[in-house]
Scaffold this active site. Structure first.
Site, PDB file in Angstrom:
ATOM      1  N   SER A  98       0.814  -1.221   0.000  1.00  0.00           N
ATOM      2  CA  SER A  98       0.000   0.000   0.000  1.00  0.00           C
ATOM      3  C   SER A  98       0.844   1.266   0.000  1.00  0.00           C
ATOM      4  O   SER A  98       0.416   2.290  -0.555  1.00  0.00           O
ATOM      5  CB  SER A  98      -0.933   0.000   1.218  1.00  0.00           C
ATOM      6  OG  SER A  98      -0.187  -0.138   2.422  1.00  0.00           O
ATOM      7  N   ASP A 262      -5.048   7.783   9.411  1.00  0.00           N
ATOM      8  CA  ASP A 262      -5.119   6.512  10.136  1.00  0.00           C
ATOM      9  C   ASP A 262      -3.953   6.325  11.098  1.00  0.00           C
ATOM     10  O   ASP A 262      -3.898   5.333  11.828  1.00  0.00           O
ATOM     11  CB  ASP A 262      -5.193   5.333   9.162  1.00  0.00           C
ATOM     12  CG  ASP A 262      -3.881   5.103   8.412  1.00  0.00           C
ATOM     13  OD1 ASP A 262      -2.992   5.983   8.442  1.00  0.00           O
ATOM     14  OD2 ASP A 262      -3.748   4.037   7.780  1.00  0.00           O
ATOM     15  N   HIS A 265      -0.282   4.853   7.845  1.00  0.00           N
ATOM     16  CA  HIS A 265       0.286   5.097   6.526  1.00  0.00           C
ATOM     17  C   HIS A 265       0.802   6.537   6.429  1.00  0.00           C
ATOM     18  O   HIS A 265       0.311   7.420   7.132  1.00  0.00           O
ATOM     19  CB  HIS A 265      -0.763   4.866   5.433  1.00  0.00           C
ATOM     20  CG  HIS A 265      -1.132   3.426   5.252  1.00  0.00           C
ATOM     21  ND1 HIS A 265      -2.125   2.815   6.006  1.00  0.00           N
ATOM     22  CD2 HIS A 265      -0.647   2.477   4.423  1.00  0.00           C
ATOM     23  CE1 HIS A 265      -2.234   1.547   5.637  1.00  0.00           C
ATOM     24  NE2 HIS A 265      -1.352   1.311   4.683  1.00  0.00           N
TER      25      HIS A 265
END
Length: 366
Positions: A98, A262, A265
């Protein structure tokens, strides 16, 4: 026949003694193993509970990062959609998880792939085609499929950037196996003439949403993986960039700016910082870097090492020890202003009163 002397151990008694010793040793071993097993099980359950807590603390992001593929020009501007009728001078491909895909970015220009493509186009003065094969949630196991897709789709790219490892740590993958899968991916790409740059596993010590001691455990796991990734990348002729060391000081100084919502990340600013560290290595490997010789990159995060619980405890002990050797000097209390009556005002006032009475004439005649 007379029996054995009652004070001398018989063969049966010696055998019995050895049997008792063996039984006691076996019992001690069982108890020790049981205790160790219970402790290990308790530790596992405790860390598993902390992992559930961390998952509850870490927020949710949109499942898909922005679409970023296209052809980027040296003068900037909007990218062109790639098609077989268009041409590009350099083909850059992004592999990994990601963070490679840019999860946490809102716009395509905020993803690490676009930042690298634009930087490479500006530095080289050439048109750069960006292709992203990275998938959110991928571990090193997914690299094989990503490389397969890249080689089947057409001619191999000129350069590849791989960002992978964080999910291997959170999924408790073997360091040796995860590094071996990365090595295989780098080897396959190098066999097709691809320049490969690997951003090694990040430092989990910067993620404050993960409670201690779980954060310490996975941090050590991640740093071990990062070192193994650097080793196998260099063995296969790739270029390793130690993101743990290069990014940790900045993330510790400005977590609100460099983490996304979050708290796990990177934010667009965090991706920009990562790209700034990857770009010089990528451009140098391609022979288009004009910024001068690169400094030798570190391999271990000095800033995060200073935050290890053992290091912090040791530093606290050292501070107490030196304070014991050199106790702070007590401040000298402020001296009162000198009294017009001398050092002992009460005695001085008594003498003044006595003198006054001595020289004062009585109202009565002698």
């Amino acid at each position: 026949m007379a029996g054995p002397h009652p004070l001398l151990p018989s063969r049966a008694r010696r055998s019995d003694t050895r049997g008792h010793v063996a039984a006691r040793a076996a019992a001690a071993a069982v108890i020790g193993a049981t205790s160790a097993g219970a402790a290990s099980w308790a530790t596992y359950n405790f860390l598993a509970a902390q992992a559930r807590t961390a998952r509850g603390r870490i927020g949710k992001l949109p499942p898909f990062p922005p679409e970023a593929d296209g052809v980027y020009h040296p003068d900037g501007g909007r990218p062109e959609r790639w098609s077989q009728t268009r041409n590009a001078d350099i083909h850059l491909m992004i592999f990994g998880d990601s963070t490679a895909a840019g999860l946490g970015a809102t716009f395509a220009d905020e993803t690490p792939g676009v930042r690298l493509a634009r930087g490479l186009a500006e530095e080289s003065g050439k048109r750069v085609r960006l292709s992203t094969k990275a998938i959110s949630g991928a571990t090193s196991k997914g690299l094989k499929g990503q490389v397969d897709a890249a080689l089947i789709a057409g001619s191999p790219p000129d350069a590849a950037v791989i960002l992978v490892g964080a999910n291997d740590v959170t999924a408790r993958q073997s360091v040796r196996r995860a590094a071996g899968r990365l090595r295989e991916a780098v080897r396959r790409l190098k066999e097709h003439g691809v320049i490969v740059v690997v951003g090694t596993c990040p430092d989990f010590g910067i993620v404050s949403e993960i409670p201690q001691p779980l954060r310490f455990v996975i941090r050590r796991w991640g740093l071990r993986l990062a070192r193994a990734q650097s080793d196998v990348t260099r063995l296969e002729g790739g270029h390793a960039v130690p993101l743990a060391d290069l990014l940790t000081p900045e993330f510790l100084d400005a977590p609100d700016r460099l983490f996304s919502s979050d708290r796990f990340h990177p934010s667009p600013a965090g991706y920009e910082l990562a790209a700034e560290n990857l770009l010089p290595v990528l451009c140098t490997a391609l022979g288009v870097w004009k910024g001068g010789p690169l400094e030798e990159l570190p391999e271990v995060s000095v800033a995060a090492e200073a935050r290890r619980p053992t290091v912090r405890l040791w530093n606290a002990v050292n501070r107490l020890w030196f304070q014991h050797l050199n106790p702070p000097q007590l401040a000298t209390p402020a001296q009162p202003a000198p009294s017009p009556f001398g050092d002992d005002p009460a005695a001085r006032l008594t003498r003044v009163a006595q003198e006054h009475r001595r020289h004062k004439k009585s109202p009565f005649p002698d």
